[in-house]
Design a protein around this motif. Sequence first.
Motif, PDB file in Angstrom:
ATOM      1  N   ASP A  59       0.830  -1.204   0.000  1.00 48.72           N
ATOM      2  CA  ASP A  59       0.000   0.000   0.000  1.00 48.72           C
ATOM      3  C   ASP A  59       0.867   1.257   0.000  1.00 48.72           C
ATOM      4  O   ASP A  59       2.037   1.229   0.412  1.00 48.72           O
ATOM      5  CB  ASP A  59      -0.910  -0.003   1.240  1.00 48.72           C
ATOM      6  CG  ASP A  59      -2.136   0.874   1.023  1.00 48.72           C
ATOM      7  OD1 ASP A  59      -2.315   1.403  -0.103  1.00 48.72           O
ATOM      8  OD2 ASP A  59      -2.911   1.036   1.972  1.00 48.72           O
ATOM      9  N   GLU A  69       0.268   5.186   1.303  1.00 49.66           N
ATOM     10  CA  GLU A  69      -0.621   6.159   1.939  1.00 49.66           C
ATOM     11  C   GLU A  69      -0.011   7.540   1.830  1.00 49.66           C
ATOM     12  O   GLU A  69       1.177   7.737   2.096  1.00 49.66           O
ATOM     13  CB  GLU A  69      -0.800   5.825   3.425  1.00 49.66           C
ATOM     14  CG  GLU A  69      -1.757   4.692   3.674  1.00 49.66           C
ATOM     15  CD  GLU A  69      -1.807   4.333   5.158  1.00 49.66           C
ATOM     16  OE1 GLU A  69      -1.851   5.245   5.994  1.00 49.66           O
ATOM     17  OE2 GLU A  69      -1.762   3.132   5.446  1.00 49.66           O
ATOM     18  N   TYR A  70      -0.856   8.487   1.438  1.00 44.39           N
ATOM     19  CA  TYR A  70      -0.438   9.886   1.360  1.00 44.39           C
ATOM     20  C   TYR A  70      -1.426  10.679   2.204  1.00 44.39           C
ATOM     21  O   TYR A  70      -2.643  10.493   2.049  1.00 44.39           O
ATOM     22  CB  TYR A  70      -0.458  10.340  -0.102  1.00 44.39           C
ATOM     23  CG  TYR A  70      -0.194  11.809  -0.314  1.00 44.39           C
ATOM     24  CD1 TYR A  70       0.998  12.395   0.109  1.00 44.39           C
ATOM     25  CD2 TYR A  70      -1.128  12.616  -0.947  1.00 44.39           C
ATOM     26  CE1 TYR A  70       1.242  13.743  -0.089  1.00 44.39           C
ATOM     27  CE2 TYR A  70      -0.887  13.960  -1.164  1.00 44.39           C
ATOM     28  CZ  TYR A  70       0.297  14.522  -0.727  1.00 44.39           C
ATOM     29  OH  TYR A  70       0.536  15.859  -0.930  1.00 44.39           O
ATOM     30  N   GLY A  95      -2.327  10.147   5.088  1.00 38.23           N
ATOM     31  CA  GLY A  95      -3.163   9.249   5.894  1.00 38.23           C
ATOM     32  C   GLY A  95      -4.157   8.398   5.125  1.00 38.23           C
ATOM     33  O   GLY A  95      -4.892   7.615   5.723  1.00 38.23           O
ATOM     34  N   LYS A  96      -4.194   8.526   3.797  1.00 41.57           N
ATOM     35  CA  LYS A  96      -5.168   7.734   3.023  1.00 41.57           C
ATOM     36  C   LYS A  96      -4.475   6.957   1.913  1.00 41.57           C
ATOM     37  O   LYS A  96      -3.524   7.476   1.318  1.00 41.57           O
ATOM     38  CB  LYS A  96      -6.184   8.660   2.353  1.00 41.57           C
ATOM     39  CG  LYS A  96      -7.193   9.209   3.304  1.00 41.57           C
ATOM     40  CD  LYS A  96      -8.323   9.897   2.529  1.00 41.57           C
ATOM     41  CE  LYS A  96      -9.109  10.786   3.470  1.00 41.57           C
ATOM     42  NZ  LYS A  96      -9.350  12.122   2.991  1.00 41.57           N
ATOM     43  N   SER A  97      -4.992   5.783   1.603  1.00 49.34           N
ATOM     44  CA  SER A  97      -4.407   5.001   0.517  1.00 49.34           C
ATOM     45  C   SER A  97      -4.627   5.718  -0.812  1.00 49.34           C
ATOM     46  O   SER A  97      -5.725   6.202  -1.093  1.00 49.34           O
ATOM     47  CB  SER A  97      -5.045   3.613   0.456  1.00 49.34           C
ATOM     48  OG  SER A  97      -4.516   2.932  -0.671  1.00 49.34           O
ATOM     49  N   ILE A  98      -3.586   5.805  -1.601  1.00 49.97           N
ATOM     50  CA  ILE A  98      -3.707   6.469  -2.912  1.00 49.97           C
ATOM     51  C   ILE A  98      -3.492   5.462  -4.039  1.00 49.97           C
ATOM     52  O   ILE A  98      -3.330   5.838  -5.195  1.00 49.97           O
ATOM     53  CB  ILE A  98      -2.685   7.632  -3.055  1.00 49.97           C
ATOM     54  CG1 ILE A  98      -1.263   7.157  -2.775  1.00 49.97           C
ATOM     55  CG2 ILE A  98      -3.088   8.795  -2.172  1.00 49.97           C
ATOM     56  CD1 ILE A  98      -0.184   8.153  -3.184  1.00 49.97           C
ATOM     57  N   LYS A  99      -3.505   4.183  -3.657  1.00 42.12           N
ATOM     58  CA  LYS A  99      -3.281   3.132  -4.650  1.00 42.12           C
ATOM     59  C   LYS A  99      -4.285   3.270  -5.794  1.00 42.12           C
ATOM     60  O   LYS A  99      -5.474   3.400  -5.544  1.00 42.12           O
ATOM     61  CB  LYS A  99      -3.440   1.770  -3.975  1.00 42.12           C
ATOM     62  CG  LYS A  99      -2.397   0.813  -4.363  1.00 42.12           C
ATOM     63  CD  LYS A  99      -2.298  -0.385  -3.484  1.00 42.12           C
ATOM     64  CE  LYS A  99      -3.582  -1.098  -3.151  1.00 42.12           C
ATOM     65  NZ  LYS A  99      -3.331  -2.440  -2.597  1.00 42.12           N
ATOM     66  N   GLN A 109      -4.645   5.718  -7.875  1.00 40.93           N
ATOM     67  CA  GLN A 109      -4.926   7.092  -8.324  1.00 40.93           C
ATOM     68  C   GLN A 109      -3.912   7.512  -9.384  1.00 40.93           C
ATOM     69  O   GLN A 109      -2.755   7.120  -9.345  1.00 40.93           O
ATOM     70  CB  GLN A 109      -4.849   8.072  -7.151  1.00 40.93           C
ATOM     71  CG  GLN A 109      -5.997   7.913  -6.181  1.00 40.93           C
ATOM     72  CD  GLN A 109      -6.087   9.095  -5.214  1.00 40.93           C
ATOM     73  OE1 GLN A 109      -5.833  10.230  -5.574  1.00 40.93           O
ATOM     74  NE2 GLN A 109      -6.448   8.800  -3.992  1.00 40.93           N
ATOM     75  N   GLN A 132      -3.098  17.029  -5.522  1.00 39.11           N
ATOM     76  CA  GLN A 132      -3.093  16.915  -4.051  1.00 39.11           C
ATOM     77  C   GLN A 132      -1.718  17.223  -3.457  1.00 39.11           C
ATOM     78  O   GLN A 132      -1.506  17.060  -2.261  1.00 39.11           O
ATOM     79  CB  GLN A 132      -3.512  15.509  -3.641  1.00 39.11           C
ATOM     80  CG  GLN A 132      -4.945  15.158  -4.031  1.00 39.11           C
ATOM     81  CD  GLN A 132      -5.196  13.659  -3.894  1.00 39.11           C
ATOM     82  OE1 GLN A 132      -5.021  13.081  -2.825  1.00 39.11           O
ATOM     83  NE2 GLN A 132      -5.584  13.027  -4.984  1.00 39.11           N
TER      84      GLN A 132
END
Length: 238
Positions: A62, A64-65, A67-71, A73, A81
């Motif tokens: 995974d 995370e950028y 705090g959120k997964s950016i897989k 994108q 962003q």
Amino acid sequence: MTQATLLKISGLKVAYGGIQAVKGASFEVREGELVSLIGANGAGKTTTLKAVTGLQPVMAGDIEYLGKSIKGQGAWDLARQGLVMVPEGRGTFTRMTIVENLQMGAYTRNDGEIDADIEKVFTTFPRLKERAQQLAGTMSGGEQQMLAMGRALMARPKVLLLDEPSMGLSPIMVDKIFEVIETIHGQGTTILLVEQNASRALALANRGYVMESGEVTMSGSGRDLLEDPQVRAAYLGH
Ligand code: ATP
């Protein structure tokens, strides 16, 4: 004070057909840091950056950028962003002028501060100001690297990813580029720096990671890695 983790890569695997280029790499970049990722040719550094910026699919693990997964994108969404890469080989628009290239760097923005930001880039890179109307393709390699970095700054990055910025440059230009990286970091930009010039990259870094055959094999402060006997023997030539 604990810094927020801006970018967290966990167990990343990336393959080109049957070739596994990245085999479970994990590392992180915290707010305000300059983190250097070093390693030999073919270790998987560029592939890692491509996966982080959505240019190469993630096979497992995974990313995370903020705090959120950016897989999954795409590069454009991620740039918007604030996750912005300066690719190896620079990728400037050769048939556009310096100013036009910088304007292109702001394509993800729709605020009214673009001209003011071009002036800021010119303060960091006076060489670009002197040549504002010159076509990018007619500039030297070092100047194009500066332009590529200036263009990335126009996107107002939260995390700036630099892939081999010193590659192929003369020693004087290498000095200049590392100086500018230090300046940009000093101005508050978080940076992930991929470099084969391990001594220079680690000297600037808060922290560093060593990548070998698709895996992260060592980590530590820039200074500790610079003094590590294994790192010295493998990457610093002494
Ligand atoms: P360098 O410093 O030479 O750029 P690197 O550490 O960035 O090296 P990568 O470019 O990520 O390494 O390459 C990792 C592995 O993936 C290498 O074995 C390389 O040959 C392979 N590879 C890279 N790009 C491709 C591609 N488009 N197709 C097939 N294999 C690739």
